[in-house]
Write an enzyme that holds these catalytic residues in place. Structure first.
Site, PDB file in Angstrom:
ATOM      1  NE  ARG A 141      22.161  55.958  67.475  1.00  0.00           N
ATOM      2  CZ  ARG A 141      20.929  55.548  67.281  1.00  0.00           C
ATOM      3  NH1 ARG A 141      20.010  55.819  68.165  1.00  0.00           N
ATOM      4  NH2 ARG A 141      20.618  54.854  66.213  1.00  0.00           N
ATOM      5  CG  HIS A 151      17.148  62.389  64.858  1.00  0.00           C
ATOM      6  ND1 HIS A 151      15.994  62.027  65.514  1.00  0.00           N
ATOM      7  CD2 HIS A 151      17.702  61.237  64.423  1.00  0.00           C
ATOM      8  CE1 HIS A 151      15.848  60.709  65.460  1.00  0.00           C
ATOM      9  NE2 HIS A 151      16.886  60.195  64.814  1.00  0.00           N
ATOM     10  CB  SER A 158      13.330  57.613  68.028  1.00  0.00           C
ATOM     11  OG  SER A 158      13.893  58.655  67.285  1.00  0.00           O
ATOM     12  CE  LYS A 208      13.503  51.437  63.547  1.00  0.00           C
ATOM     13  NZ  LYS A 208      14.305  52.598  63.878  1.00  0.00           N
TER      14      LYS A 208
HETATM   15  P1  ADP Z   1      16.421  54.807  61.299  1.00  0.00           P
HETATM   16  O1  ADP Z   1      15.099  54.305  61.753  1.00  0.00           O
HETATM   17  O2  ADP Z   1      16.624  54.794  59.822  1.00  0.00           O
HETATM   18  O3  ADP Z   1      17.624  54.274  62.061  1.00  0.00           O
HETATM   19  P2  ADP Z   1      16.399  57.123  62.953  1.00  0.00           P
HETATM   20  O4  ADP Z   1      15.267  58.063  62.916  1.00  0.00           O
HETATM   21  O5  ADP Z   1      16.527  56.254  64.159  1.00  0.00           O
HETATM   22  O6  ADP Z   1      16.360  56.329  61.611  1.00  0.00           O
HETATM   23  O7  ADP Z   1      17.760  57.926  62.762  1.00  0.00           O
HETATM   24  C1  ADP Z   1      18.009  58.724  61.622  1.00  0.00           C
HETATM   25  C2  ADP Z   1      19.488  59.002  61.547  1.00  0.00           C
HETATM   26  O8  ADP Z   1      19.929  59.705  62.707  1.00  0.00           O
HETATM   27  C3  ADP Z   1      20.344  57.746  61.489  1.00  0.00           C
HETATM   28  O9  ADP Z   1      21.470  57.996  60.683  1.00  0.00           O
HETATM   29  C4  ADP Z   1      20.761  57.543  62.915  1.00  0.00           C
HETATM   30  O10 ADP Z   1      21.976  56.822  62.999  1.00  0.00           O
HETATM   31  C5  ADP Z   1      20.951  58.977  63.356  1.00  0.00           C
HETATM   32  N1  ADP Z   1      20.794  59.123  64.792  1.00  0.00           N
HETATM   33  C6  ADP Z   1      19.821  58.614  65.576  1.00  0.00           C
HETATM   34  N2  ADP Z   1      20.005  58.961  66.865  1.00  0.00           N
HETATM   35  C7  ADP Z   1      21.149  59.698  66.898  1.00  0.00           C
HETATM   36  C8  ADP Z   1      21.900  60.333  67.948  1.00  0.00           C
HETATM   37  N3  ADP Z   1      21.525  60.255  69.224  1.00  0.00           N
HETATM   38  N4  ADP Z   1      23.015  61.015  67.610  1.00  0.00           N
HETATM   39  C9  ADP Z   1      23.396  61.073  66.323  1.00  0.00           C
HETATM   40  N5  ADP Z   1      22.755  60.491  65.291  1.00  0.00           N
HETATM   41  C10 ADP Z   1      21.638  59.816  65.563  1.00  0.00           C
END
Ligand code: ADP
Length: 173
Positions: A104, A30, A142, A54
């Site tokens: 990803r 992120h 996450s 979630k």
């Molecule tokens: P959501 O629950 O909406 O998927 P996340 O908190 O998991 O939100 O992720 C927020 C954003 O960050 C999304 O666009 C996700 O694709 C991106 N993201 C999550 N993990 C990574 C990572 N390891 N590298 C790059 N982008 C990521």
């Protein structure tokens, strides 16, 4: 076809980018996407989903506080706002027209493409842009971070130091 004048106007109103997500918790993936977005746009609004489907480990206030702390040095350039409801409405409320999402792996694509098409259907003036994750972050999510940390594993390569501490507290260590 978009006229030259309209295109200029669009670009002019697109200086703010929104990066929405659950951020439960913030990971190095992120952080990278947010900082890279700031290299393209003048201002980034991190939108923290207040009621993700979630069940969250961190409360909305905790997730916002973690992100604010991480980006404290970008005051005025990165702001953190929690939201619920339709993403397109949130994007409009912060006077943006651009949503940035991280991609990803190929497996992220189906869901992300569907979301961006739905959002375009709801408001076609809002564009979704994708930034590909760095190779070294492509395995980080996450969900994985929470699983490993709660089982006592080392996640210091996956999240900022502040988040390691927050996870330790949650795990009762
Ligand atoms: P959501 O629950 O909406 O998927 P996340 O908190 O998991 O939100 O992720 C927020 C954003 O960050 C999304 O666009 C996700 O694709 C991106 N993201 C999550 N993990 C990574 C990572 N390891 N590298 C790059 N982008 C990521």
């Amino acid at each position: 076809m978009v006229g030259k004048k309209a295109l200029k106007k669009r670009i002019a109103v697109s200086q703010v980018a929104v990066i929405p997500g659950s951020f439960d918790p913030l990971t190095n993936g992120h952080v990278d996407i947010i900082e890279r977005a700031l290299g393209i746009f003048g201002r980034v609004v991190v939108g923290v989903l207040s009621n993700p489907s979630k069940s969250a480990l961190f409360t909305e206030a905790e997730r916002v506080a973690i992100i604010e702390r991480q980006f404290a040095r970008y005051k005025g350039q990165i702001s953190v706002v929690s939201f619920s409801g339709l993403l397109v409405e949130f994007v409009k409320s912060v006077k943006s027209k651009v949503v940035i999402r991280g991609l990803r792996a190929i497996s992220d694509f189906d869901y992300e493409a569907q979301m961006s098409l739905i959002n375009r259907k709801l408001d076609d003036s809002i564009e979704t842009l994708f930034l590909t994750a760095r190779e070294e972050h492509s395995y980080i999510s996450s969900t994985i971070v929470k699983q490993v940390a709660l089982l006592g594993g080392d996640v210091s390569d996956m999240v900022p130091p502040g988040v390691v501490k927050s996870l330790e507290k949650k795990a009762g260590r």
